[in-house]
Design a protein around this motif. Structure first.
Motif, PDB file in Angstrom:
ATOM      1  N   ASN A 138      11.635 -31.276 -35.427  1.00 23.25           N
ATOM      2  CA  ASN A 138      12.712 -31.995 -36.063  1.00 23.25           C
ATOM      3  C   ASN A 138      13.703 -32.176 -34.954  1.00 23.25           C
ATOM      4  N   GLY A 139      12.611 -32.989 -33.719  1.00 21.80           N
ATOM      5  CA  GLY A 139      13.651 -32.216 -32.121  1.00 21.80           C
ATOM      6  C   GLY A 139      13.004 -34.266 -31.782  1.00 21.80           C
ATOM      7  N   HIS A 140      12.768 -33.432 -30.384  1.00 20.87           N
ATOM      8  CA  HIS A 140      11.596 -35.515 -29.914  1.00 20.87           C
ATOM      9  C   HIS A 140      11.495 -34.993 -28.792  1.00 20.87           C
ATOM     10  N   SER A 141      10.084 -35.641 -28.831  1.00 19.25           N
ATOM     11  CA  SER A 141       9.007 -35.684 -27.664  1.00 19.25           C
ATOM     12  C   SER A 141       8.453 -37.585 -26.791  1.00 19.25           C
ATOM     13  N   GLN A 142       8.063 -36.668 -25.930  1.00 21.51           N
ATOM     14  CA  GLN A 142       8.651 -37.533 -24.545  1.00 21.51           C
ATOM     15  C   GLN A 142       7.504 -37.689 -23.765  1.00 21.51           C
ATOM     16  N   THR A 143       7.154 -38.430 -22.708  1.00 22.31           N
ATOM     17  CA  THR A 143       6.014 -38.551 -22.145  1.00 22.31           C
ATOM     18  C   THR A 143       6.623 -38.399 -21.056  1.00 22.31           C
ATOM     19  N   SER A 144       5.651 -37.404 -19.673  1.00 16.30           N
ATOM     20  CA  SER A 144       6.455 -37.781 -18.096  1.00 16.30           C
ATOM     21  C   SER A 144       6.776 -38.801 -17.584  1.00 16.30           C
ATOM     22  N   ASP A 145       6.005 -40.044 -17.850  1.00 13.54           N
ATOM     23  CA  ASP A 145       6.140 -41.571 -17.329  1.00 13.54           C
ATOM     24  C   ASP A 145       6.846 -42.245 -18.461  1.00 13.54           C
ATOM     25  N   GLY A 146       7.963 -41.948 -18.995  1.00 18.53           N
ATOM     26  CA  GLY A 146       8.431 -42.263 -20.664  1.00 18.53           C
ATOM     27  C   GLY A 146       8.051 -43.574 -21.232  1.00 18.53           C
TER      28      GLY A 146
ATOM     29  N   GLY B 139      10.650 -35.671 -36.893  1.00 15.22           N
ATOM     30  CA  GLY B 139      10.916 -35.686 -38.567  1.00 15.22           C
ATOM     31  C   GLY B 139       9.729 -34.793 -39.467  1.00 15.22           C
ATOM     32  N   MET B 140      10.486 -34.200 -40.086  1.00 12.07           N
ATOM     33  CA  MET B 140       9.173 -33.380 -41.551  1.00 12.07           C
ATOM     34  C   MET B 140      10.225 -34.121 -42.412  1.00 12.07           C
ATOM     35  N   PRO B 141       8.938 -35.045 -42.924  1.00  9.11           N
ATOM     36  CA  PRO B 141       8.901 -35.622 -44.564  1.00  9.11           C
ATOM     37  C   PRO B 141       9.165 -34.482 -44.981  1.00  9.11           C
TER      38      PRO B 141
ATOM     39  N   LYS C  65      11.962 -42.068 -37.377  1.00 12.37           N
ATOM     40  CA  LYS C  65      11.152 -40.932 -37.224  1.00 12.37           C
ATOM     41  C   LYS C  65       9.882 -40.650 -37.321  1.00 12.37           C
ATOM     42  N   THR C  66       8.861 -40.417 -36.632  1.00 12.99           N
ATOM     43  CA  THR C  66       7.618 -40.128 -36.688  1.00 12.99           C
ATOM     44  C   THR C  66       6.848 -38.094 -36.716  1.00 12.99           C
ATOM     45  N   THR C  67       5.590 -38.066 -36.533  1.00 14.58           N
ATOM     46  CA  THR C  67       5.350 -36.633 -36.720  1.00 14.58           C
ATOM     47  C   THR C  67       4.151 -36.339 -35.732  1.00 14.58           C
TER      48      THR C  67
ATOM     49  N   GLY D 280     -13.733 -57.449 -34.532  1.00 16.27           N
ATOM     50  CA  GLY D 280     -13.274 -57.231 -35.004  1.00 16.27           C
ATOM     51  C   GLY D 280     -13.281 -56.013 -35.205  1.00 16.27           C
ATOM     52  N   ALA D 281     -13.862 -54.450 -35.215  1.00 21.71           N
ATOM     53  CA  ALA D 281     -14.193 -53.317 -36.135  1.00 21.71           C
ATOM     54  C   ALA D 281     -12.378 -52.733 -35.648  1.00 21.71           C
ATOM     55  N   ALA D 282     -12.500 -51.959 -37.149  1.00 21.23           N
ATOM     56  CA  ALA D 282     -11.466 -51.441 -36.869  1.00 21.23           C
ATOM     57  C   ALA D 282     -11.085 -49.462 -37.549  1.00 21.23           C
ATOM     58  N   VAL D 283     -10.854 -49.137 -37.222  1.00 20.95           N
ATOM     59  CA  VAL D 283     -10.912 -47.760 -36.821  1.00 20.95           C
ATOM     60  C   VAL D 283      -9.435 -46.871 -37.188  1.00 20.95           C
ATOM     61  N   THR D 284      -9.552 -46.680 -38.895  1.00 20.29           N
ATOM     62  CA  THR D 284      -8.739 -45.820 -39.286  1.00 20.29           C
ATOM     63  C   THR D 284      -8.783 -44.462 -39.455  1.00 20.29           C
ATOM     64  N   VAL D 285      -7.854 -43.946 -38.796  1.00 14.70           N
ATOM     65  CA  VAL D 285      -7.320 -41.827 -39.056  1.00 14.70           C
ATOM     66  C   VAL D 285      -6.797 -41.528 -39.692  1.00 14.70           C
ATOM     67  N   ALA D 286      -6.177 -40.895 -40.622  1.00  8.68           N
ATOM     68  CA  ALA D 286      -5.562 -40.214 -41.416  1.00  8.68           C
ATOM     69  C   ALA D 286      -5.481 -38.342 -40.775  1.00  8.68           C
ATOM     70  N   VAL D 287      -5.037 -38.318 -40.081  1.00 10.25           N
ATOM     71  CA  VAL D 287      -4.948 -36.356 -40.020  1.00 10.25           C
ATOM     72  C   VAL D 287      -3.292 -36.184 -40.728  1.00 10.25           C
ATOM     73  N   SER D 288      -4.005 -34.985 -41.324  1.00 10.35           N
ATOM     74  CA  SER D 288      -3.186 -33.997 -42.411  1.00 10.35           C
ATOM     75  C   SER D 288      -2.856 -32.810 -42.108  1.00 10.35           C
ATOM     76  N   LEU D 289      -1.708 -32.637 -42.401  1.00 11.23           N
ATOM     77  CA  LEU D 289      -1.257 -31.105 -42.107  1.00 11.23           C
ATOM     78  C   LEU D 289      -1.231 -30.514 -43.285  1.00 11.23           C
ATOM     79  N   VAL D 290      -2.135 -28.946 -44.034  1.00 12.26           N
ATOM     80  CA  VAL D 290      -2.261 -28.482 -44.784  1.00 12.26           C
ATOM     81  C   VAL D 290      -2.051 -27.062 -44.738  1.00 12.26           C
ATOM     82  N   LYS D 291      -1.539 -26.810 -45.660  1.00 12.51           N
ATOM     83  CA  LYS D 291      -0.559 -25.554 -45.896  1.00 12.51           C
ATOM     84  C   LYS D 291      -1.990 -24.339 -46.861  1.00 12.51           C
ATOM     85  N   GLY D 292      -2.387 -23.227 -46.245  1.00 14.59           N
ATOM     86  CA  GLY D 292      -4.091 -23.105 -46.934  1.00 14.59           C
ATOM     87  C   GLY D 292      -2.891 -21.537 -47.005  1.00 14.59           C
ATOM     88  N   ASP D 293      -3.967 -20.487 -47.464  1.00 11.60           N
ATOM     89  CA  ASP D 293      -3.984 -19.016 -47.578  1.00 11.60           C
ATOM     90  C   ASP D 293      -3.391 -18.610 -46.748  1.00 11.60           C
ATOM     91  N   SER D 294      -3.927 -18.773 -45.334  1.00 12.81           N
ATOM     92  CA  SER D 294      -4.049 -18.236 -44.130  1.00 12.81           C
ATOM     93  C   SER D 294      -3.476 -18.858 -43.169  1.00 12.81           C
TER      94      SER D 294
END
Length: 138
Positions: free
Chosen positions: A18-26, A33-35, A44-46, A76-90
Motif C-alpha cells: 500500500n505504498g510507492h515503488s520507484q526505479t533508481s532512474d525514475g 494498492g491491495m485490491p 494504483k497497481t500491484t 504481430g505476436a502477442a504474449v499475455t502473462v497473468a500473475v496471481s497472488l495465491v493464498k494456500g495452507d502454507s
C-alpha cells in the motif's frame, strides 16, 4: 566462461503493498494498492501487475529469438502473462499463466514456439520449479 551483467534495474518500495515503488532512474514510479473484493483503487497497481509486465516483455523477446532461430514469422505476436497472488495452507505464493497469440502461425507452430520460448526466457528460468506456470495458445 564468466557471466557478464548486461543491465541491472534497481527499485525501492516504501510502504509495502500500500505504498510507492520507484526505479533508481525514475523510469517507473507507481503507487501500490491491495485490491479490496477484487477492485483496485484508481491510479494504483500491484506487484503482480509489475511482475506480469516484465515477464510478458521478456517472454516476447524469447518468442522473437526462437522465431529467428527457426526462421519463422511471428509478426504481430502477442504474449499475455497473468500473475496471481495465491493464498494456500502454507501461506502466500504466486502462479502464472502465459498465452501466446501468433497470427502468422498455426496452432501447432505457436505451441512449439511457446514451449521453446519458455525454455529460453530468463523469467521462466527464474520461476521454474518455484511457482506453477501454465502455458496456452491464445
Amino acid at each position: 566462461m564468466t557471466d557478464t551483467v548486461l543491465f541491472t534495474g534497481t527499485a525501492t518500495a516504501v510502504g509495502g503493498r500500500n505504498g510507492h515503488s520507484q526505479t533508481s532512474d525514475g523510469s517507473v514510479s507507481v503507487d501500490l494498492g491491495m485490491p479490496k473484493n477484487g477492485v483496485l483503487d484508481a491510479g494504483k497497481t500491484t506487484p503482480e501487475h509489475l511482475f506480469a509486465t516484465g515477464y510478458a516483455a521478456c517472454f516476447g523477446s524469447a518468442v522473437e529469438a526462437v522465431a529467428h532461430q527457426k526462421k519463422i514469422d511471428v509478426t504481430g505476436a502477442a504474449v499475455t502473462v497473468a500473475v496471481s497472488l495465491v493464498k494456500g495452507d502454507s501461506g502466500y505464493s504466486l502462479a502464472a499463466k502465459i498465452s501466446l497469440k501468433a497470427p502468422a502461425l498455426t496452432a501447432q507452430e505457436t505451441k512449439e514456439v511457446l514451449e521453446a520460448a519458455h525454455q529460453m526466457c530468463p523469467y521462466s528460468k527464474a520461476t521454474r520449479g518455484n511457482i506453477p506456470v501454465e502455458l496456452s495458445v491464445g
